[in-house]
Design a protein around this motif. Structure first.
Motif, PDB file in Angstrom:
ATOM      1  N   THR A 131       2.854  80.198  84.496  1.00  0.00           N
ATOM      2  CA  THR A 131       3.850  79.553  83.658  1.00  0.00           C
ATOM      3  C   THR A 131       5.045  79.118  84.492  1.00  0.00           C
ATOM      4  O   THR A 131       5.583  79.896  85.280  1.00  0.00           O
ATOM      5  CB  THR A 131       4.326  80.517  82.555  1.00  0.00           C
ATOM      6  OG1 THR A 131       3.200  80.953  81.788  1.00  0.00           O
ATOM      7  CG2 THR A 131       5.342  79.846  81.641  1.00  0.00           C
ATOM      8  N   THR A 166       7.949  67.317  76.322  1.00  0.00           N
ATOM      9  CA  THR A 166       7.298  67.606  75.056  1.00  0.00           C
ATOM     10  C   THR A 166       7.102  69.109  74.960  1.00  0.00           C
ATOM     11  O   THR A 166       7.497  69.863  75.847  1.00  0.00           O
ATOM     12  CB  THR A 166       5.937  66.899  74.956  1.00  0.00           C
ATOM     13  OG1 THR A 166       5.038  67.501  75.912  1.00  0.00           O
ATOM     14  CG2 THR A 166       6.060  65.411  75.262  1.00  0.00           C
ATOM     15  N   GLU A 170       4.485  70.594  75.452  1.00  0.00           N
ATOM     16  CA  GLU A 170       3.540  70.976  76.504  1.00  0.00           C
ATOM     17  C   GLU A 170       4.160  70.892  77.893  1.00  0.00           C
ATOM     18  O   GLU A 170       3.499  71.183  78.882  1.00  0.00           O
ATOM     19  CB  GLU A 170       2.291  70.092  76.457  1.00  0.00           C
ATOM     20  CG  GLU A 170       1.354  70.367  75.286  1.00  0.00           C
ATOM     21  CD  GLU A 170       1.930  69.852  73.975  1.00  0.00           C
ATOM     22  OE1 GLU A 170       2.549  68.763  73.983  1.00  0.00           O
ATOM     23  OE2 GLU A 170       1.784  70.555  72.956  1.00  0.00           O
ATOM     24  N   GLY A 171       5.416  70.448  77.984  1.00  0.00           N
ATOM     25  CA  GLY A 171       6.068  70.405  79.279  1.00  0.00           C
ATOM     26  C   GLY A 171       6.501  69.013  79.680  1.00  0.00           C
ATOM     27  O   GLY A 171       6.538  68.075  78.869  1.00  0.00           O
ATOM     28  N   GLN A 181       2.077  75.116  81.945  1.00  0.00           N
ATOM     29  CA  GLN A 181       1.361  76.382  81.779  1.00  0.00           C
ATOM     30  C   GLN A 181      -0.121  76.115  81.938  1.00  0.00           C
ATOM     31  O   GLN A 181      -0.644  75.106  81.454  1.00  0.00           O
ATOM     32  CB  GLN A 181       1.652  77.000  80.411  1.00  0.00           C
ATOM     33  CG  GLN A 181       1.197  78.458  80.295  1.00  0.00           C
ATOM     34  CD  GLN A 181       1.733  79.129  79.040  1.00  0.00           C
ATOM     35  OE1 GLN A 181       1.449  78.690  77.939  1.00  0.00           O
ATOM     36  NE2 GLN A 181       2.507  80.193  79.209  1.00  0.00           N
ATOM     37  N   HIS A 182      -0.794  77.035  82.679  1.00  0.00           N
ATOM     38  CA  HIS A 182      -2.196  76.784  82.991  1.00  0.00           C
ATOM     39  C   HIS A 182      -2.939  78.116  83.109  1.00  0.00           C
ATOM     40  O   HIS A 182      -2.433  79.064  83.707  1.00  0.00           O
ATOM     41  CB  HIS A 182      -2.321  76.012  84.303  1.00  0.00           C
ATOM     42  CG  HIS A 182      -3.642  75.342  84.498  1.00  0.00           C
ATOM     43  ND1 HIS A 182      -4.754  76.015  84.946  1.00  0.00           N
ATOM     44  CD2 HIS A 182      -4.042  74.064  84.305  1.00  0.00           C
ATOM     45  CE1 HIS A 182      -5.778  75.175  85.021  1.00  0.00           C
ATOM     46  NE2 HIS A 182      -5.374  73.987  84.629  1.00  0.00           N
TER      47      HIS A 182
END
Length: 443
Positions: free
Chosen positions: A176, A259, A261-262, A200-201
């Motif tokens: 993160t 957004t 989501e980043g 984040q992945h």
């Protein structure tokens, strides 16, 4: 750049506490080395100054001054002398498994120390301040190769107070990257509430998290490292799979609209995706040369080789070869189809060896920085890196398209080389995972 395989020893020290063996099915517990227990994981992902790819030359270059309009006090004057014998000068101790140290723009004499346990502490006036700058220990999972792993200050931090951290989330273990802001009331304290998710992945195992962050000095984009997912040999060839961010250095635009989501991918990324460079195992620490924009990357190896690579400024997106190449050698991964064509070769590599902390045939590289200080003029332009398992610290220098090096008599030793630091004056610091930050000085 021509690669070299003979490395030049600055210091050899004994390590203890973490293993550095190969990966296991469930991942290791290394803060820096392979397998069972290092600060950076088995291997620290590599990059190249250009290797077999032509690439562009650095924009700034020695003598040209820092690139990107930096407010820091880097010295870019060239040096043709041999560096002196080096030693360590302890600056502060008592940190919780430190892995990195950096100065924010506008405060070149102040170091912010990233502690794996979840805090960022400040060294100011030669001493550690009693109150942490930030404590996110409740938001992270720490131990082994997980924890708070990276920090980057926005290029305009002096006026906007924005900074970014990379950690393993306590909710799900995901890698993160989150944005925070400095407190308006006190420059030594951050606002404890996060501002914006950057990226984040998921990762297959708890190891090989990469975890470093840095802003490109020329393009102003945020660069983010992730390892290959942690399973031995990268089955499935994730480091070459452009459908995910594993085994890659991503590049995002944190000055664009965000957004939930980043932040979006930076302009110029391949296929409009968030990744930029690919083909890494576990890039454990990377650093831009502030005088020419070249990116030095250390990649932890699998079975035999630790490597340093460089992505020259202006070279564009590059492929560094893992998991079909380990260092400058073929690695037998049959899941990569097609295989990378003409991957960038490392500029330096060294083989694994028996070490007290990691056991037989191990190694775990920790990348550092190019010295751009004024205290040791003959050291300018030399890049520092080390090995978590052996305690060895090395230097090399890229000059006129060649890699040059010089032996430096042993002047100090470390127990666990978890990373390096650099202040805004270009001075370099060696970080011991046992809690000590040391400045590198002339003996």
């Amino acid at each position: 750049m021509r690669k070299v395989t003979s490395l030049f020893l600055v210091t050899a020290g004994l390590l203890s506490g973490f293993g550095c063996g190969d990966d296991t099915a469930t991942g290791g517990g290394n803060t820096g080395g392979s397998g069972a227990g290092n600060t950076g994981g088995e291997n620290t992902g590599a990059g190249s100054t250009g290797g077999n790819n032509p690439g562009g030359g650095g924009v700034g270059g020695d003598g040209a001054g820092p690139v990107g309009g930096s407010t820091q006090n880097f010295n870019c004057d060239p040096s043709t002398e041999t560096p002196p014998t080096l030693a360590l000068s302890e600056v502060a101790s008592g940190f919780d498994n430190p892995v990195s140290a950096k100065s924010p723009p506008g405060r070149p004499d102040t170091l912010f120390v990233v502690e794996q346990g979840g805090t960022i502490s400040i060294i100011d006036g030669g001493a550690a301040l009693p109150t942490p700058f930030l404590d996110v220990s409740d938001a992270i999972v720490s131990g082994g190769e997980q924890g708070l792993l990276g920090l980057a200050f926005h290029p305009e931090y002096e006026t906007n107070g924005r900074f970014f951290i990379h950690y393993s989330s306590s909710d799900n273990g995901l890698s993160t990257v989150m944005e925070y802001h400095r407190s308006d009331a006190d420059e030594n304290v951050a606002d404890p509430d996060s501002v914006q998710l950057v990226l984040q992945h998921p990762t297959a195992q708890p190891n090989h998290n990469g975890g470093d962050l840095s802003f490109g000095p020329n393009d102003g984009f945020l660069y983010i490292t992730l390892g290959d997912g942690g399973t031995q040999g990268d089955p499935g060839c994730d480091a070459q799979n452009t459908d995910n961010l594993l085994g890659k250095i991503s590049r995002v635009d944190v000055d664009a609209a965000a957004t939930a989501e980043g932040y979006p991918a930076a302009a110029g990324n391949p296929d409009g995706g968030k990744y930029y460079h690919l083909g890494f195992r576990n890039p454990w620490r990377f650093g831009f040369d502030p005088c020419n924009g070249d990116l030095y990357i250390a990649d932890v190896g699998q079975n035999e080789w630790e490597e340093v690579s460089v992505a020259e400024d202006g070279a564009g997106p590059l492929n560094f070869g893992w998991p079909v190449r380990e260092g400058a050698h073929d690695y037998p991964n049959n899941d990569c189809d097609p295989e990378p064509v003409n991957p960038v070769e490392p500029i330096a590599e060294y083989p694994h060896k028996n070490t007290p902390i990691c056991g037989g045939g191990s190694g775990s590289i920790s990348g550092g920085f190019v010295y751009r200080g004024s205290a040791i003029p003959s050291l300018r332009g030399w890049y520092f890196y080390g090995d978590y398992c052996s305690g060895d610290v090395y230097i090399l220098k890229a000059e006129n398209g060649e890699i040059v090096s010089a032996p430096v008599s042993p002047g100090f030793s470390l127990s666990q080389v978890s990373g390096f630091g650099q202040d805004g004056n270009g001075e370099v610091y060696a970080i011991d995972h046992n809690g000590v930050v040391n400045r590198i000085v002339a003996q």
